[in-house]
Every structure is written in C-alpha cells, then in structure tokens.
Write an enzyme that holds these catalytic residues in place. Structure first.
Site, PDB file in Angstrom:
ATOM      1  N   PHE A  75     -15.846 -20.423 -99.502  1.00  0.00           N
ATOM      2  CA  PHE A  75     -14.961 -21.265-100.313  1.00  0.00           C
ATOM      3  C   PHE A  75     -14.390 -22.376 -99.444  1.00  0.00           C
ATOM      4  O   PHE A  75     -13.793 -22.099 -98.402  1.00  0.00           O
ATOM      5  CB  PHE A  75     -13.816 -20.454-100.929  1.00  0.00           C
ATOM      6  N   ASP A 129     -13.802 -23.728 -91.009  1.00  0.00           N
ATOM      7  CA  ASP A 129     -12.795 -23.869 -92.054  1.00  0.00           C
ATOM      8  C   ASP A 129     -11.755 -22.775 -91.834  1.00  0.00           C
ATOM      9  O   ASP A 129     -11.967 -21.619 -92.193  1.00  0.00           O
ATOM     10  CB  ASP A 129     -13.449 -23.744 -93.430  1.00  0.00           C
ATOM     11  N   LYS A 159      -3.205 -24.200 -95.644  1.00  0.00           N
ATOM     12  CA  LYS A 159      -2.293 -23.197 -96.224  1.00  0.00           C
ATOM     13  C   LYS A 159      -0.985 -22.930 -95.457  1.00  0.00           C
ATOM     14  O   LYS A 159       0.061 -23.409 -95.858  1.00  0.00           O
ATOM     15  CB  LYS A 159      -3.060 -21.902 -96.481  1.00  0.00           C
TER      16      LYS A 159
HETATM   17  C1  LIG Z   1      -7.665 -22.308-100.004  1.00  0.00           C
HETATM   18  C2  LIG Z   1      -8.863 -22.703 -99.238  1.00  0.00           C
HETATM   19  C3  LIG Z   1      -9.407 -23.998 -99.341  1.00  0.00           C
HETATM   20  C4  LIG Z   1      -8.875 -25.022-100.321  1.00  0.00           C
HETATM   21  O1  LIG Z   1      -7.560 -25.390-100.038  1.00  0.00           O
HETATM   22  P1  LIG Z   1      -6.705 -26.163-101.159  1.00  0.00           P
HETATM   23  O2  LIG Z   1      -5.396 -26.441-100.462  1.00  0.00           O
HETATM   24  O3  LIG Z   1      -6.586 -25.244-102.329  1.00  0.00           O
HETATM   25  O4  LIG Z   1      -7.416 -27.404-101.498  1.00  0.00           O
HETATM   26  C5  LIG Z   1     -10.471 -24.325 -98.524  1.00  0.00           C
HETATM   27  N1  LIG Z   1     -10.989 -23.437 -97.662  1.00  0.00           N
HETATM   28  C6  LIG Z   1     -10.492 -22.187 -97.539  1.00  0.00           C
HETATM   29  C7  LIG Z   1     -11.096 -21.259 -96.539  1.00  0.00           C
HETATM   30  C8  LIG Z   1      -9.429 -21.773 -98.328  1.00  0.00           C
HETATM   31  O5  LIG Z   1      -8.968 -20.526 -98.232  1.00  0.00           O
END
Ligand SMILES: *Cc1c(COP(=O)(O)O)cnc(C)c1O
Length: 405
Positions: A141, A226, A255
C-alpha cells in the site's frame, strides 16, 4: 438553515460526505493520551492511534504548545518563501538519518508520489528514458493518488479509473527470486514497505531487504523504502531501515511524523536530489510552518532513548495479552509485526471477520484496527501507559468473547 442547526450525528455523514468510508457509529469528540470520548461521553482506550498517527497520544502538551505558539505566529507562506520550522525539522532529519536532502509534503500519498517521480526522473535523466520499470509488491500500500495506488499491489484499489501509469510490475513480498526474475537494466526502482502495514502487518526478512539492496546496486536502480507507517519510532528505531541495517536511496515517512497534524517527508541523498530542479515538483502547503512546528516538537520527543527504548517493552506487554486471549479463546493463528505495529491474524474459522471484531471492540470501549479482512491491527501511541494497555486488553478480550464465546 434548519438542517445546518440540526444535531450532528453519524447519520449526518451519509447526508453530506462521499460514501468512500464506513466510519464507526459513534463520533469521537475529545482525546487525552490514549483515551478518547464520544458525543455521549463514553470512554474508549485508543489502540488505533488514528492509524499509527497519534504516536504521542492525543493532545500531548508539547504538541499543543507548539501548535498554539506557531498558530499565533505564522501559519502559511507557500514555498515561494521558506520558513524556520521547516528548516529546523529538515536539519533534525538530516542529522538523524542517511538523508542529505529532504522535502516536505502533506500526506503519505504525496510523499510517495514525490519519491516515485524523483526515482523516474533520476533514471530518465541520468541513465535512459527507457529505464522506467518500477518493481513493487503484491498487497503493498503506497497511497491513493493514481500513480501511488498503481504502484500499490492491490488491483481492487486501482481498477476502474481508466488507463494506469505503465511499467509497474508486482511480485510476491519477501520473495527475492521473484524480484531477480524481473530485475533488469530497465529497472528504475524497487519500492517496498519494510513492514507491510495495510497489507496485513508483515515484516520483511532481513535477507530480503539486503538482497533488494544488492540487486538495486547491481542494476543501478534506486531502492525506495515506504516508511509512511513504519517510520518515526513505530518499530523502536527512528526508522525501520536503521533496525534492518539496509539503507535505501529514497525514504518516505508521514503518519507519526506530525503526531496528528498532516505532514510528510521524502528523504534522499544529495546526488539523487540533484536530478530535480526548480519547478520539477512542488506543493502549495508542503512544509508549512504550522505542520513543521508540530512535527518538530513530536520529533524531539520521539527521537529519545526514553521513547524509542520503551517501544519494545510495551510490545511485549501487548503480545502477552494477545497470547492470553488466544489461549482462552483460540482465535489467532499468528501474532506478528514489529514494535508497536502489531498484527494478530484470525484463525481460518474467523477469516473475513476482522471488522466484526473491530466493531465489537468499539462496543466494549476499545478502538482497534484491521489490516485487510483477516488481521487485527494495533498501532497505539508509542507512549501508551501500561495501565491503558491492560485496561484496553480487558475490553478487547470481552469483545473477542462476545464473538467467539
Ligand atoms: C498510510 C500509508 C500511505 C498513505 O498515506 P496517506 O497519508 O493516507 O496518503 C502510504 N504508504 C503506507 C505504507 C501507508 O501506511
């Protein structure tokens, strides 16, 4: 007028908001530490942390102070001007990581969009316009913009929006042979979450990440981590890459970075950053003074031995409770993750019911998350009190009992 003054309830959501979420049927109105209260005054223990965001709990005094003081000073300038809070936070990130250059954005999605554009631009300008292949992983994700959702490994989120960005290939996570099989001189980047969060709380093996590093070096491709979810102390290290001892070329975080204020960052080296020029990319809000002041205060607290060093003891306490619940109710087939990103996979007979457990938990007064239909996820504050862990787990056990008992 009449409707504007009518009481705000969960039903109001269905009247005014796009139907892209299915929020709980209560509305939180107040939070303090790891406790939250709803409109009716019912209290919840918060093990969800706003999806791994409120890393210092709700309304931490130092963050409130930073927000208030910056709020009375300067909110926004745009990037036509720079600002002190952004420069201070940038310095801290450079001093504490592999990064030589950083750029701030507003969300995980935007940080990843920036990272992927940077990787493509670097390969295109330094190597060849044909070096554009991005290798990513099933169930990954990376956000919801069209590029990031296409790099993400769940077609159900990217289908139905017309032609997708091309030259993105997905292979199984933790499978180095699968990566080797598709890696070639046209590969521009390998994009990976050191711990898949939304995909089910699955940690990469150290051999996998080390192998990706070697393959990227061999093929002059960039390794992109990421760490939107795994970064900023979540694993007990400031960033998960530091725990693994594998240094990426580009890293994104978001986050927990703002502790609840929207802000994200891309970390990279001077060499890679220099592929971008004035005008290559940008954001109106990215790195605004309010966001960076709050993130700076959060950073100073998270990046300490007290907070980082406490994460794994709290994890132990969580895991012990989950094992006890499992011993009594026989619900979990696996308890996994790292630090305070904890996944509990449901036994086959409860597969697909993670949201039922989540709703039952809320009913008992504890906020938890799921990661897909089969995994319960816990991403509490990094400074959650032992007493909150114990009380929340009593409530979670009551919810489990309601479902399985
Ligand atoms: C939450 C998340 C995203 C997206 O972040 P948003 O602030 O919702 O755009 C991307 N990569 C990872 C691994 C995430 O957990």
């Amino acid at each position: 007028m009449a409707t504007e003054q009518a009481a705000i309830t969960r039903a109001t959501f269905d009247e005014v908001i796009l139907p892209i979420y299915a929020p709980a049927d209560f509305i939180p109105v107040k939070g303090k530490g790891s406790r939250v209260w709803d409109q009716q005054g019912k209290e919840y223990v918060d093990f969800a942390g706003g999806i791994a965001v409120t890393a210092l709990g709700h309304c931490h005094p130092a963050l409130v102070e930073a927000l208030k003081s910056q709020g009375e000073t300067l909110w926004h300038t745009s990037n036509v001007f720079t600002n002190e809070p952004a420069l201070k936070l940038g310095r801290k990130l450079v001093a504490s990581t592999f990064a030589e250059r950083v750029v701030f954005m507003n969300s995980g999605t935007e940080a990843n969009e920036t990272a992927f554009k940077l990787a493509r631009h670097y390969a295109s300008t330094r190597h060849s316009p044909y070096k554009s292949k991005i290798i990513a992983f099933n169930n990954a994700f990376h956000g919801r913009s069209f590029f990031t959702v296409s790099v993400g490994g769940q077609a159900k989120y990217s289908d139905g929006f017309g032609p997708k960005p091309a030259d993105i290939i997905h292979v199984p996570f933790n499978d180095l042979h699968a990566v080797k099989a598709v890696m070639d001189s046209h590969t521009c980047a390998v994009v990976v979450e050191p711990i898949q969060g939304e995909g089910g709380v699955l940690a990469a093996t150290p051999e996998f990440l080390k192998g990706l590093r070697e393959l990227c070096d061999e093929h002059q491709a960039l390794l992109v981590f990421d760490e939107v979810q795994s970064g900023m102390g979540r694993t007990g290290s400031l960033f998960a890459y530091q725990y693994y001892g594998v240094t990426p070329d580009i890293l994104t975080s978001a986050k927990a970075l703002g502790g609840g204020f929207p802000v994200s960052v891309v970390l990279t080296t001077e060499e890679i950053a220099s592929a971008f020029h004035v005008g290559s990319h940008g954001s109106t809000y990215g790195g605004n003074p309010l966001a960076c002041a709050v993130a700076g205060a959060a950073f100073d607290i998270i990046n300490t031995p007290e907070v980082l060093g406490g994460v794994n003891a709290k994890r132990e306490r969580f895991v012990k409770h989950l094992q006890k619940i499992d011993a009594e109710f026989d619900v979990f087939s696996d308890v996994r993750g790292m630090g305070l990103l904890i996944g509990a996979e449901l036994k086959p007979q409860y597969k697909g019911r993670a949201r039922d457990f989540l709703h039952a938990a809320a009913h008992e007064g504890v906020m938890v998350l799921n990661a897909g239909p089969d995994v319960m996820r816990f991403a509490p504050s990094l400074v959650v009190e032992d007493a909150d862990i114990d009380e929340g787990m009593v409530r979670f056990a009551a919810a489990v009992k309601k479902i399985v008992g």
